[in-house]
Design a protein around this motif. Structure first.
Motif, PDB file in Angstrom:
ATOM      1  N   GLN A 159       0.832  -1.090   0.000  1.00  0.00           N
ATOM      2  CA  GLN A 159       0.068   0.116   0.045  1.00  0.00           C
ATOM      3  C   GLN A 159       0.832   1.179  -0.033  1.00  0.00           C
ATOM      4  N   PHE A 161       1.517   2.758  -3.422  1.00  0.00           N
ATOM      5  CA  PHE A 161       0.484   3.854  -3.862  1.00  0.00           C
ATOM      6  C   PHE A 161       0.432   5.120  -3.159  1.00  0.00           C
ATOM      7  N   ARG A 197       0.966   8.536  -5.041  1.00  0.00           N
ATOM      8  CA  ARG A 197      -0.081   9.647  -4.760  1.00  0.00           C
ATOM      9  C   ARG A 197       0.496  11.020  -4.221  1.00  0.00           C
ATOM     10  N   ASP A 226      -5.381  -0.042  -4.912  1.00  0.00           N
ATOM     11  CA  ASP A 226      -4.889   1.374  -4.401  1.00  0.00           C
ATOM     12  C   ASP A 226      -6.276   2.050  -3.580  1.00  0.00           C
ATOM     13  N   HIS A 234      -7.882   5.014  -5.419  1.00  0.00           N
ATOM     14  CA  HIS A 234      -8.170   5.045  -6.572  1.00  0.00           C
ATOM     15  C   HIS A 234      -9.177   6.059  -7.365  1.00  0.00           C
ATOM     16  N   SER A 261      -1.171   0.913 -12.242  1.00  0.00           N
ATOM     17  CA  SER A 261      -2.512   0.925 -11.047  1.00  0.00           C
ATOM     18  C   SER A 261      -2.889  -0.452 -11.065  1.00  0.00           C
TER      19      SER A 261
END
Length: 646
Positions: free
Chosen positions: A157, A160, A164, A474, A477, A629
């Motif tokens: 995790q 991501f 991000r 994700d 997302h 992704s």
């Protein structure tokens, strides 16, 4: 959602974790006092003040020393992690987990979402809280497969989170705090790599605990212990190869090298135990093999002992560990000589049929040839066999005594009855064998037996973590596909454009999906007049979010508009107003099947950022980051000159 184990369940292990946490807090307090005193010491020129501060510093330092010793004693509580089985197995060394402070990400992530993504941060509170709950659970993983999966899930995790919310150029202003697993000394850093590295370290540590708690009294549990220690070695090795400049000692290259070697040695010891199971029959060749296995274990523990005795590692590793490793190297050397003696003295001389095979095995058995008659004569003459066997036993007894002497030097190990028992049992066994084969009328001087050539039938493997075994989606997302909506990309504020369909449609061509790209704008067409540009991404049609929409869906939405026209939301990436389109076209053209799939996350290595020369702990660069992704884009047809016009 995944659960950590209840940190308040008063098991033996959680009591340990509590005492650790308490000591860590005290160490933290002392460190702050020390930092304050050091600053004052440097700043003042007043001699009297300097003297007072120096005294204060020495108090703080001796307090720290005591706390570290208490922590060392906790880290040596191997029996808490050992099994409760009746049969004796030699204790293994497990590692305690690194502790970390709670982390509140709510405000920083909400702020970043509104500033960078132009979305309302408050709408993502659920996702942020879910991430924080996962982090909270990951602090106390259970010692089993579920605990390992929890750490893996959090680690995956973080990829991501990094993509991000962590742009290459600025920090979020949050600090990750972790305590050193052996000294309890706190470190903190803004770099997410420090968080990743610490989780990876705990993955290795958890494997060591799972390995140490196997009872090893049966083949299945031996194989589980081997697997656990091999995976622990793999996690520490992966950490060493992919991170650099860690702020805490437990993650320095020297410590990780030592931990990898320690785990490999523990695997080798389990392999020896496995051989004693598999070679239970007491023939000559089986015993030679056990002697060589034991020599191999001695070899790897000697290497660990040397590694632990090096300047940067010596003062850091608990004394009980260094002693234990030293004891084991002597103990297994003794065993190698004991099994050599047993092979020679307890097995009958070979028949003619067996002679060739035994001679061949014996030829490669010693490091240097034993003195005396030729191998063939020696193997066939019981008296010569007894002579050499006696020399091996003499050496075994010396080594047993050395192992017991070293064991006695360490207060913590003296409390470990199991180890004491194993050492004295082996010693007595060799002594009684010696008195059994010793003849009163022996007038020969017992010679020096040569050492045994180390050899193993199962080489330890260093098993790297397999991150893909735990699939994660994700959490964020909804922000849109990572290929565009990531921390490293910047885009101009979203534009709303109203389009009327002309005689030739809207006057643009589209390509790709998630998000759909405007590939070409026809000069003088409706799209051009409305200000749409090649390289714009369509993020909404008539208020419907289209970031994740497939090509066909967007086309359908556009086609279904009537005379009143259509509202399209678009964004333009900064610094790449146009190239994106070209890239995609080239990619689509070069793809052999005429299809372009979004890259599935297959190679973990592509998660690495470039290595910086600063003192931050960073991933070293392994390969270019690819568009990613977990939601793989549906392939779109290649666009050639016959691109459909809308």
């Amino acid at each position: 959602s995944q659960q950590g184990c209840d940190p308040f369940a008063q098991t033996q292990r959680s009591k340990l974790q509590h005492r650790r946490a308490r000591i860590n807090q005290q160490i933290n307090k002392e460190m702050r006092m020390r930092a304050g005193a050091e600053n004052l010491f440097r700043a003042t020129s007043n001699h009297k003040v300097k003297e007072t501060v120096a005294l204060e510093l020495s108090y703080v330092n001796s307090n720290l020393q005591l706390l570290k010793e208490e922590l060392e004693e906790l880290n040596s509580s191997m029996d808490v992690y050992q099994n409760d089985s009746e049969s004796i197995s030699v204790p293994m060394i497990p590692l305690g987990l690194k502790e970390t402070k709670e982390l509140d990400l709510l405000v920083p992530l909400k702020d970043f979402i509104s500033e960078h993504y132009g979305e309302e941060g408050v709408l993502f509170e659920k996702e942020i809280k879910e991430f924080m709950e996962l982090r909270q659970a990951m602090r106390t993983p259970s010692r089993n497969e579920a605990g390992l999966e929890l750490l893996m899930e959090y680690y995956n995790q973080l990829y991501f989170l990094d993509s991000r919310f962590f742009p290459p150029t600025k920090t979020l202003g949050i600090f990750f705090h972790w305590y050193d697993s052996l000294t309890g000394v706190p470190s903190h850093q803004r770099a997410l790599a420090f968080e990743k590295g610490s989780v990876l370290f705990n993955l290795g540590a958890l494997h060591t605990q799972i390995g140490a708690r196997q009872d090893r009294a049966s083949l299945p549990s031996l194989n589980q212990a081997i697997d656990a220690f091999q995976k622990a070695a793999g996690a520490f090795n992966y950490l060493k190869e992919n991170f650099s400049n860690a702020p805490s000692l437990d993650m320095s290259a020297a410590s990780l090298t030592m931990l990898v070697r320690l785990m490999v040695a523990q695997v080798q010891e389990c392999v020896f135990e496995k051989m004693t199971w598999l070679r239970a029959q007491s023939n000559f060749l089986a015993r030679l093999q056990l002697a060589q296995e034991a020599a191999r274990v001695e070899d790897v523990y000697s290497l660990v002992y040397q590694t632990m005795s090096q300047p940067h590692v010596k003062d850091y590793v608990p004394f009980s560990w260094t002693t234990m490793v030293h004891v084991k190297s002597e103990h297994f050397k003794a065993l190698s000589h004991y099994f050599a003696a047993i092979a020679l003295c307890d097995c009958p001389a070979p028949s003619d049929a067996e002679l060739l095979e035994q001679e061949k095995a014996f030829l490669q058995f010693h490091i240097t040839m034993p003195e005396g008659p030729s191998l063939r004569v020696m193997l066939q003459d019981p008296e010569e066999r007894r002579k050499l066997g006696k020399a091996h036993l003499k050496k075994a007894i010396m080594k047993h005594e050395e192992a017991m002497r070293i064991h006695g030097l360490c207060k913590i190990l003296r409390k470990m009855d199991i180890l004491q028992e194993v050492l004295s049992f082996a010693h007595k066994r060799s002594l009684s064998k010696y008195s059994e084969i010793d003849h009163e009328e022996d007038f020969f001087e017992t010679g020096e037996a040569p050492d045994i050539q180390p050899k193993t039938y199962q080489k330890p493997e260093i098993k790297s973590p397999n991150f893909s075994q735990v699939k994660v989606t994700d959490l964020f997302h909804r922000l849109g596909p990572l290929s565009v909506f990531s921390a490293k990309n910047k885009w101009y504020p979203a534009r709303r454009v109203h389009l009327m369909r002309g005689e030739n449609g809207f006057g643009f061509t589209l390509r790709g999906d998630s998000p759909v790209l405007i590939a070409g704008v026809i000069p003088g067409g409706c799209a051009a007049e409305a200000g749409l540009k090649e390289g714009d991404y369509i993020i909404s049609v008539n208020g419907k979010d289209c970031k994740w929409s497939k090509h066909a869906e967007v086309v359908q939405l556009l086609k279904s508009t009537g005379k009143e026209g259509v509202d399209i939301g678009v964004i333009t990436l900064q610094g790449s107003e146009c190239p994106k389109a070209v890239d995609r076209k080239a990619a689509a053209m070069s793809s052999g099947s005429g299809m372009l799939k979004s890259n599935k996350e297959n190679s973990r290595k592509s998660l690495m950022n470039s290595k910086s020369a600063s003192t931050l702990l960073v991933w070293s660069k392994k390969s270019k980051r690819s568009k990613k992704s977990t939601y793989s884009g549906v392939p779109f047809t290649t666009v050639g000159d016959n691109e459909p016009m809308y």
